[in-house]
Design an enzyme around this catalytic site. Sequence first.
Site, PDB file in Angstrom:
ATOM      1  N   ASP A 108       8.697  23.956  39.597  1.00  0.00           N
ATOM      2  CA  ASP A 108       8.492  25.162  40.372  1.00  0.00           C
ATOM      3  C   ASP A 108       9.712  25.543  41.196  1.00  0.00           C
ATOM      4  O   ASP A 108      10.431  24.685  41.694  1.00  0.00           O
ATOM      5  CB  ASP A 108       7.283  24.988  41.298  1.00  0.00           C
ATOM      6  CG  ASP A 108       5.991  25.007  40.514  1.00  0.00           C
ATOM      7  OD1 ASP A 108       5.765  25.994  39.794  1.00  0.00           O
ATOM      8  OD2 ASP A 108       5.224  24.031  40.586  1.00  0.00           O
ATOM      9  N   GLU A 167      -5.024  30.774  37.653  1.00  0.00           N
ATOM     10  CA  GLU A 167      -4.374  29.461  37.564  1.00  0.00           C
ATOM     11  C   GLU A 167      -4.269  28.947  38.991  1.00  0.00           C
ATOM     12  O   GLU A 167      -3.514  29.477  39.798  1.00  0.00           O
ATOM     13  CB  GLU A 167      -2.991  29.618  36.915  1.00  0.00           C
ATOM     14  CG  GLU A 167      -2.242  28.323  36.745  1.00  0.00           C
ATOM     15  CD  GLU A 167      -0.843  28.555  36.160  1.00  0.00           C
ATOM     16  OE1 GLU A 167      -0.652  29.524  35.387  1.00  0.00           O
ATOM     17  OE2 GLU A 167       0.062  27.781  36.507  1.00  0.00           O
TER      18      GLU A 167
END
Lengths: 256, 403
Positions: A57, A46
């Site tokens: 995140d 990824e």
Amino acid sequence: MKRIKELFESKKQNILNVYCTAGYPELNSTLGVMKALQDNGVDIIELGMPYSDPLADGPVIQASSLVALENGMTLKELFKQLKGFRENISIPVVLMGYLNTVIQYGFEKFCTDAAATGIDGLILPDLPMREYDSYYGKIIRNNNLDFIFLVTPETSEERVHELDKRSSGFIYAVSSSSTTGSEKNMNEVEDYLKRLEGYKLKNPILVGFGIKDKKSFRSACTHANGAIIGSAYIRALVENKDIAAATRDFLTPVLN
Amino acid sequence: METVNEKIIKWNQPDESGYYGEFGGAFIPEMLYRNVEELREHYLGIMSDPAFISEFQHLLRDYAGRPTPLFFAERLSEKYNTQVYLKREDLCHTGAHKINNTIGQILLAIRRGKKRIIAETGAGQHGVATATVCALKGLECIVYMGEKDIERQAPNVARMKMMGATVIPAVSGSKTLKDATNEAIRDWINHPEDTHYIIGSVVGPHPYPDMVARFQSVISEEMKKQLTDQTGKSLPDRVIACVGGGSNAAGAFFHFLDEPEVELIAVEAAGEGINSGKSAATTALGRQGILHGSMSLVMQTEDGQVVEPHSISAGLDYPGIGPMHADLFRRGRAKFMSATDDEALQAGFELAKLEGIIPALETAHALSVLGKIESVPDERTVICLSGRGDKDLATYMKNMELK
């Protein structure tokens, strides 16, 4: 589109997907990191496209994104680096990032360029189902790219099925409602993964968020096809500047 | 007339998906979906419930001090050879219009059974307004504030703490408002069940821009009544308000949006000059993009990285603008102007001298365009005096020689 499908046809269990940030730790380390991941037994890469404001995140990936941006990483630069990467990398690669940078590049051009360089799929956490249906989904499908939706413990069964219907490649199960890198007891989410397993989705399920070592990886794999490691690997790259050694030292205990 | 009416309705109300023209929507990760979706399903129902309305109005009147006066500024009018009215939001409890929204949202959060409130703040005005209503209602309050802003706005940090709020420094990115907003959103992602996020402006994913605009619309509702009482006419010729995210402007424009004869002027912060590289004039410098969950105009690099804005006023120091304003700009319903740091300071000093009112630096931007618009003696201009200048005294003092 074929690579992810073929992977899950040949390997149904213990799939390991590892996240890395493009342009991190060095602008030109992207391909070296990807190669090291492939060489050490990773099944899917990824590849994160750095963004100034990555809402989903946690601090570790945020910090790596900022470094990558300071290194000069852009989508143009990334596609330049990825040109010809299929000569060395054969495992599936999905791009992960935020919609704004993709829109500025040109959504259609982005999908065309991604497909042309050999990218297999996209994870865009802030592209929700409603917007996917009204405009973006068709462009993604026309370019034969897989699109991976996220599901969380708060996602209703009905909605999980709707997201599964639109996804291809795999479904990204967030192990708890959390930003990446959060500490979570895997036992807490076991019921959730059992529940997802019971839905009999058409797509394989990979568990993300909070996976950091062999124990959490194995635990996630009990009720899913595999798991995604992100922050923990970035942290390993922070600690050891030798990419090949850092990757080997990090992955060997996870996989053996 | 059918089509005209349809178009008019869209000026202050987004469509079902939260779009004002091309702007708005809800670009949020799945982790926020349930929270935002539940809010979307319920906000209009809650806001139209008579018991809710009655409690909201009671608190606006007896706690926040509404209605705020509409004051005819005689000496300012004389100087600019036109009729200037000031809508005194600076007289609200906590010193700015922000409290209108936080009262509304805390009542809504309580009805949704939430126990924990989070907020972002730049200058600290919204943080103070949130801490205030949390103290009033006994809810836990966590305010995210950029580490740099915490240093710049010490008195507001103290106010929040005194009222029991926890102030958490945002240390990511540029350590200012945009990063405080990111941190608040991340907190919300990690607390999906018990937490309500009180966004302070008409930004964020749908339904926030619409919800905040509705809570702030009391500003223009009162203006209409007060203008009728004082002048016999409910409509002014012009309404001027400053715009960062745009909540006071949304409230001041709201009930005039479907009155095409009322000119609406939004004033952005030009910082050290629009082309100086240190500016926050989003409509002049931004392009269409996504920030904090909605499609709007965003100051960004060619590659789509959000850039750090600059303004002398922390409240306008934001690289985006609410989607309703982006639509008003794109379709030309509102005129967008800008004022530099220096122009705002001058306007602040001028209002203090002429009317005995020290405005917030945000508000001073709105005042500064009086000298730039064509003045007609019998035209009536209403300026939204969104906040008072106590919090900006240090900046004013530093720039005394400018006046």
